[in-house]
Write an enzyme that holds these catalytic residues in place. Structure first.
Site, PDB file in Angstrom:
ATOM      1  N   ASP A  99      28.458   9.476  50.566  1.00  0.00           N
ATOM      2  CA  ASP A  99      29.688   8.692  50.584  1.00  0.00           C
ATOM      3  C   ASP A  99      29.671   7.801  51.823  1.00  0.00           C
ATOM      4  O   ASP A  99      29.363   8.261  52.924  1.00  0.00           O
ATOM      5  CB  ASP A  99      30.908   9.619  50.627  1.00  0.00           C
ATOM      6  CG  ASP A  99      31.951   9.249  49.586  1.00  0.00           C
ATOM      7  OD1 ASP A  99      32.314   8.070  49.534  1.00  0.00           O
ATOM      8  OD2 ASP A  99      32.396  10.131  48.841  1.00  0.00           O
ATOM      9  N   ASP A 200      33.291   3.989  49.462  1.00  0.00           N
ATOM     10  CA  ASP A 200      34.707   4.273  49.310  1.00  0.00           C
ATOM     11  C   ASP A 200      35.533   2.998  49.449  1.00  0.00           C
ATOM     12  O   ASP A 200      35.331   2.219  50.385  1.00  0.00           O
ATOM     13  CB  ASP A 200      35.113   5.297  50.375  1.00  0.00           C
ATOM     14  CG  ASP A 200      36.528   5.774  50.233  1.00  0.00           C
ATOM     15  OD1 ASP A 200      36.831   6.401  49.207  1.00  0.00           O
ATOM     16  OD2 ASP A 200      37.339   5.522  51.147  1.00  0.00           O
ATOM     17  N   GLU A 257      33.325   1.979  44.899  1.00  0.00           N
ATOM     18  CA  GLU A 257      34.665   2.343  44.426  1.00  0.00           C
ATOM     19  C   GLU A 257      35.545   1.122  44.649  1.00  0.00           C
ATOM     20  O   GLU A 257      35.736   0.693  45.786  1.00  0.00           O
ATOM     21  CB  GLU A 257      35.203   3.544  45.191  1.00  0.00           C
ATOM     22  CG  GLU A 257      36.549   4.016  44.652  1.00  0.00           C
ATOM     23  CD  GLU A 257      37.288   4.929  45.604  1.00  0.00           C
ATOM     24  OE1 GLU A 257      38.047   5.778  45.114  1.00  0.00           O
ATOM     25  OE2 GLU A 257      37.134   4.782  46.829  1.00  0.00           O
ATOM     26  N   HIS A 333      36.965  13.815  42.583  1.00  0.00           N
ATOM     27  CA  HIS A 333      37.731  14.541  43.604  1.00  0.00           C
ATOM     28  C   HIS A 333      39.146  14.002  43.774  1.00  0.00           C
ATOM     29  O   HIS A 333      39.989  14.657  44.403  1.00  0.00           O
ATOM     30  CB  HIS A 333      36.996  14.467  44.939  1.00  0.00           C
ATOM     31  CG  HIS A 333      36.885  13.068  45.481  1.00  0.00           C
ATOM     32  ND1 HIS A 333      36.093  12.113  44.894  1.00  0.00           N
ATOM     33  CD2 HIS A 333      37.503  12.462  46.522  1.00  0.00           C
ATOM     34  CE1 HIS A 333      36.217  10.973  45.565  1.00  0.00           C
ATOM     35  NE2 HIS A 333      37.059  11.156  46.554  1.00  0.00           N
ATOM     36  N   ASP A 334      39.432  12.820  43.238  1.00  0.00           N
ATOM     37  CA  ASP A 334      40.759  12.203  43.354  1.00  0.00           C
ATOM     38  C   ASP A 334      41.566  12.290  42.069  1.00  0.00           C
ATOM     39  O   ASP A 334      42.663  11.730  41.986  1.00  0.00           O
ATOM     40  CB  ASP A 334      40.632  10.726  43.746  1.00  0.00           C
ATOM     41  CG  ASP A 334      40.312  10.532  45.215  1.00  0.00           C
ATOM     42  OD1 ASP A 334      40.638  11.436  46.016  1.00  0.00           O
ATOM     43  OD2 ASP A 334      39.731   9.489  45.571  1.00  0.00           O
TER      44      ASP A 334
END
Length: 562
Positions: A99, A200, A257, A333-334
């Site tokens: 990430d 991210d 993302e 994860h979100d």
């Protein structure tokens, strides 16, 4: 345009390290724990592991607040552990993606500590500071995590921008020194053997000149910052510069993302000519079950209509075809657990059938599929009851804002909404077996294990040849074996355009054709899609085939070779 890039045939497995496997009994998953489970991932057949952040962090936002980009957080292990993980994963043919969180840092990062000292510090311009006072922010932007996106500093009489938590100040990408530091850091990790980056909120790094006010919803105190910062004026320039400085020098895979991205913008980010990123993570299908009241955002407890979901997924399939590459996912994860959100976890039978159905719909589309830890065994949402059960900052802040401050909802209703949508649903520990704490830890887990772990775990899945795990394993094998899944043309089957209950589409590359048919309900339905006699059933979540009958959550794929 036929896509021959290796990552177009790959399948990614996302690991949330804190919740995957604890090796030392402290209740927090770690790198040695991941190493212990590499054989499991190799058995599943995935090509890439994406690790959520493992950098040094105060953990205000579960690692997305990074205090040192060149250090492993001690909770996860050491740099030697990381190097061992990379080496052993590579031996098994699995690549490692990190990430990359560079829209913001932690407020404990040395850059920000220095930046905050004075207005003339050499690091001041690493962040976005503006004149302000304690009562008036520089503009009306709200934070993604509730409240103002500005934090006032009385020492220097300015405020700094934080699109997320106040402890996550935004970096100033207009400063070329910031960009060079980021590129150097990326090259450093690449030289350690990292095979790529998941970036991210990368679509937010370029802010508009002058930082104007954002539009507000009715009665909203703050403007929506995404309307101002998503796909900002220089974002593509910055990513092309990054590509020249980093990606041109390494064999890697990159995924961005991209909140607020459109299909048109995605064609710039992830164009197959490959001058920015390899693929995008977009969120449109994740927002279809949000609240009709825009002031409540995503907080709701009603499932999305299939017609909306099918229309949106089809749009991304057709408008990116031959132009750009998409990421395929149901959860991460979100997001809450896919089988609870889009399927049916009410019984063991419906959970298994609907989990396989959702996997079928996703894995036969064009793009790179992502499997989130536990998805391959059908893990479900946690039965949260009280606000004190939650760890997630977004969920806790939203409750206080909507219930205690704005009085838009009563507490009981908001708790229902949190139980359906909270990010903590995805973050409960991985369920390995039926021993204490599901085999995740010998200590006290940082989040409680879902109480259904005794019936729903990896050990049970591996012992059952008809389990969700082996269904995912077969889907991965098919993607590796059949070029039509990578390159075939996507089209909805005639007669399916308005069907409220069934999703049916084809993939065709001129050499073979696939029919993918899925019942999104617990009802038995009759549908005749005129499958040719020459077509054979390739995979299904039922043992037999009743042709025009679709049983509850039935999914089946037919193959015709020309």
């Amino acid at each position: 345009m036929e896509n021959q890039h290796w990552w177009s045939r790959a399948v990614v497995y996302q690991i949330y390290p804190k919740s995957f496997q604890d090796s030392n009994g402290d209740g927090i998953g770690d790198l040695p724990g991941i190493i212990q489970r590499l054989d499991y991932l190799a058995k599943l057949g995935v090509d890439i592991i994406w690790l959520n952040p493992i950098y040094a962090s105060p953990q205000v936002d579960n690692g997305y607040d990074i205090s040192d980009y060149h250090a492993i957080d001690p909770a996860f292990g050491t740099m030697d552990d990381f190097k061992k993980l990379v080496e052993l994963a590579h031996q098994k043919g699995i690549k490692i993606v990190m990430d990359l969180v560079v829209n913001h840092t932690s407020d404990q990062h040395n850059w920000f500590i220095e930046s905050k000292r004075s207005t003339n510090n050499r690091y001041r311009d690493f962040y976005i500071w503006r004149d302000a006072d304690s009562e008036h922010a520089p503009n009306n932007w709200g934070s993604y995590f509730s409240g103002s996106a500005w934090q006032y500093d009385p020492q220097t009489k300015q405020s700094y921008l934080h699109l997320f938590a106040p402890e996550q100040p935004d970096l100033n990408w207009e400063n070329s020194l910031v960009r060079q530091e980021v590129y150097q850091m990326m090259n450093w990790w690449s030289e350690l053997g990292v095979d790529g980056f998941r970036m991210d909120v990368i679509s937010l790094i370029s802010k508009p000149a002058g930082l104007p006010d954002a539009p507000k919803s009715d009665n909203s105190q703050y403007g929506n910052p995404e309307t101002m910062v998503a796909n900002g004026p220089r974002v593509h320039e910055f990513l092309q510069e990054m590509h020249q400085a980093v990606m041109d020098h390494h064999q890697m895979v990159t995924v961005g993302e991209t909140p607020g991205v459109t299909t048109k913008e995605a064609q710039k980010y992830a164009n197959l000519n490959n001058r920015e990123l390899n693929m995008v993570f977009q969120f449109e299908h994740m927002s279809l079950d949000g609240n009709p009241n825009p002031q409540l955002g995503k907080w709701y407890d009603q499932k999305v209509k299939l017609s909306l979901l099918r229309e949106n997924l089809s749009k991304w399939q057709t408008e990116l075809a031959g132009q750009a590459w998409n990421s395929l996912y149901w959860n991460n994860h979100d997001q809450p657990r896919a089988v609870s959100r889009f399927g049916d976890d009410s019984t063991e039978t419906y959970r298994e059938k609907s989990a396989k159905m959702l996997a079928t719909i996703l894995h036969f589309q064009q793009g790179t599929p992502y499997i989130y830890e536990g998805e391959e065994i059908g893990m479900t949402n946690y039965p949260f009851q009280d606000l004190s059960d939650y760890n997630d900052l977004e969920s806790i802040n939203a409750y206080h804002q909507l219930v205690d401050q704005a009085h838009l909802l009563d507490g009981k209703t908001m708790l229902k909404y949190l139980a359906f949508h909270s990010r903590d649903n995805a973050r409960t520990p991985m369920q390995w077996d039926d021993t204490t704490h599901a085999g995740f830890t010998t200590g006290q887990p940082w989040l409680p294990v879902n109480p259904n772990y005794s019936q729903l775990n990896v050990q049970q899945a591996l012992a059952d040849p008809n389990s969700i795990f082996y269904y995912y394993q077969r889907l991965i094998q098919l993607r590796h074996e059949l070029p039509v899944i990578t390159n075939g043309q996507y089209a909805l089957i005639a007669g399916n355009l308005e069907d409220p209950d069934v999703y049916a589409y084809t993939r065709d590359d001129g050499q073979q054709k696939l029919w993918i048919i899925a019942n999104f309900t617990k009802q038995t339905l009759q549908r005749d899609f005129s499958i040719p006699k020459a077509a054979t059933r390739l995979i299904s979540n039922y043992d037999d085939d009743q042709l025009i009958t679709l049983r509850p959550y039935e999914a089946k794929v037919y193959q015709q070779i020309y």
